[in-house]
Scaffold this motif. Sequence first.
Motif: not given
Lengths: 407, 279
Positions: A130, B174, B168, A128, A136, B176-179, A202, B170-171, A150, A100, A123-124, A132-134, A95
């Motif tokens: 990413f 997710a 969640e 990267v 997301a 944020a990580s996608l921009g 991703a 995490e979503s 994205g 993150l 992060v954005g 996730f385990q579940h 992370r």
Amino acid sequence: MASLQTQHAVLASKAPQSGSFFDEPGSNVRNSNIPSQKSERQQEQDSTTMSIDVQHISKTFGTFRALDDVSLKINDGELVALLGPSGSGKTTLLRIIAGLEAPDPNPGTSIRFYDEDVSRRAVGERQVGFVFQHYALFRHMTVFENVAFGLRVRHKSTRPSKEEIRDRVERLLSLVQLAQFSKRYPSQLSGGQRQRVALARALAVEPKVLLLDEPFGALDAQVRKGLRAWLRRLHEEIHITSVLVTHDQEEALEVADRVVVMNNSKIEQEGSPDEVFHSAKTQFVMEFLGQVNVFHGRVQRGKATLGDLTVDYPHYSGEHEQPATVYMRPHEFEIRRASNGKPSFPARITRTHSAGAVARVFLETEDAASVLVELPLDEFAQLALQEGETVHLYPKNARVFVPSESQ
Amino acid sequence: MSKNFAKRQVLPGFGITMGYTVTYLSLIVLVPLAALFLKSAGLGWADFWKAVSGPRVVASYKLTFGASLVAAAVNAVFGFVVAWTLVRYQFPGKRIIDAMIDLPFALPTAVSGIALTAVYSSHGWFGQYLEPLGIKVAYTPLGITLALVFIGLPFVVRTLQPALADLERESEEAAASLGANRFQTFTRVIIPTILPALLTGFALSLARAIGEYGSVVFISGNMPMRTEITSLLIISKLEQYDTAGAAAISVVMLTVSFGLLLAINLLQHFAGRRFQGAL
């Protein structure tokens, strides 16, 4: 752990097949069947670009130290597995690489992607992917919309046209073999399918590195195995630098180019799957990767003794006797009914179990230590071992670990 | 949902619970409402129309539904903020604030009406500062809306809290990580996910506001054509022993409210259907 002197040790007895798992007595070079990959790799690292380079990362949550001065370099195009038990810090490290989580602000801390300092980027902005385990996934969006997300959130100036987005999403969906599901919602997919959607999502933003946080952790064993092999094939195809977090040693050894074993907020050992499995540097790695039989012996004057067995241990030449832990893998034993004069120890068979790829024999030594031996099925059938009988165990290989000598 | 009515379950009792539900609803809800319709039917069509379409009545509909919609909308926004704060952050006094949310439920509505009037009248704590700015609260539609906001807030907060807690984290990561930037994450990920709960909160708040009487009568001033709500009109009809007229207006209220709630329910069904897994 600094307190452990470790050595891949050698049985004193001159065994007939001294070649495969045996080393020359007194020699420091281990396992001849494993090429000296480490030095090769190190040279490689020096010449190629480092895609991910994190230095001196520490992270504390309240009073809990999740990472303690961890440094790690990952080559371009490599698939690295961070392996460790829960709480070892592997997910926190991932992370932090992703952005993150922020590392503790220490002077030496740095996070670089392709020689670019990214530690101040959100992060954005790190590019990267990413997983996730579940999963997301966005549950109110179709599979297609999830993967397109994205691209659609990009600023007008860099956003691809509608047609381009559609093309790219369709390409990705066929890459993860889900082309026919593009109009479904995540709730209408199985766990394995959802995780593949997450992967496609991703990859859609063309990340520089792909980070996977226990991606198969929520799936059942059968699906895990299939996806594992599939991920490896996918990586061969697209060659994106990837970091995979897992607590499943089998998964790490099978999928990764390099395994980084973590424990107690630190890296215990890193190396190729062969290296970490066959040349464990620490007791922890020895016990965490694969099954082991543990014995308690003693070391003195360059020798470790365990009952009648003597093992060369040149790293401790002291006069003072020290306790030592001796590890033997279940497949590194020979079972004989009669003694052939070589050092061995007797054990009574308590249970046998041959429904599997190998036969497993459970035994008990004279001092009530339980031992597990794995034999090829044909050898097991030939021996016709009976429960309750006493046999002789001939270890083919042993590793000795001694707490740091205090002479 | 094409499930069997009464599938074999661990706990039996479909028959008795369903029977109870029907009986209960009939006695408590359907029978009184049917009586209402019956009563207004006694008027005859022409008189009914006259009773429900007088200018004073129409003005009261506009005020009631208008103020209720505005109040429910305001609650949807600020109730969201309150729920978000309570779910997402830890701070001292959180429990107390959380308990305070329910106060509008517990307080007799007349008490809250009087309190609001006292504070917002031209000599009240706030009123005296608002009045010079040209903002009159007490005895205006603004005051009515304020009272309706007050009594409707808990509905939005209480329906949103579990939905927000279920989000969640995490979503968001997710996204944020996608921009996605924060605004995009909020509008494209968070809002659509909690939309069904938000609509439920809005509908409950709206329904409560349409039927509200106690808190409004004090702050509205009850000026015909200007600040007279429909419930008050019904009461005044009753006081003049015009039960049929009162019933007629009630029927209109009932029909419109039912229509509104049904519409919101359908909307919510479509918003929620997508991720409940129905094909």
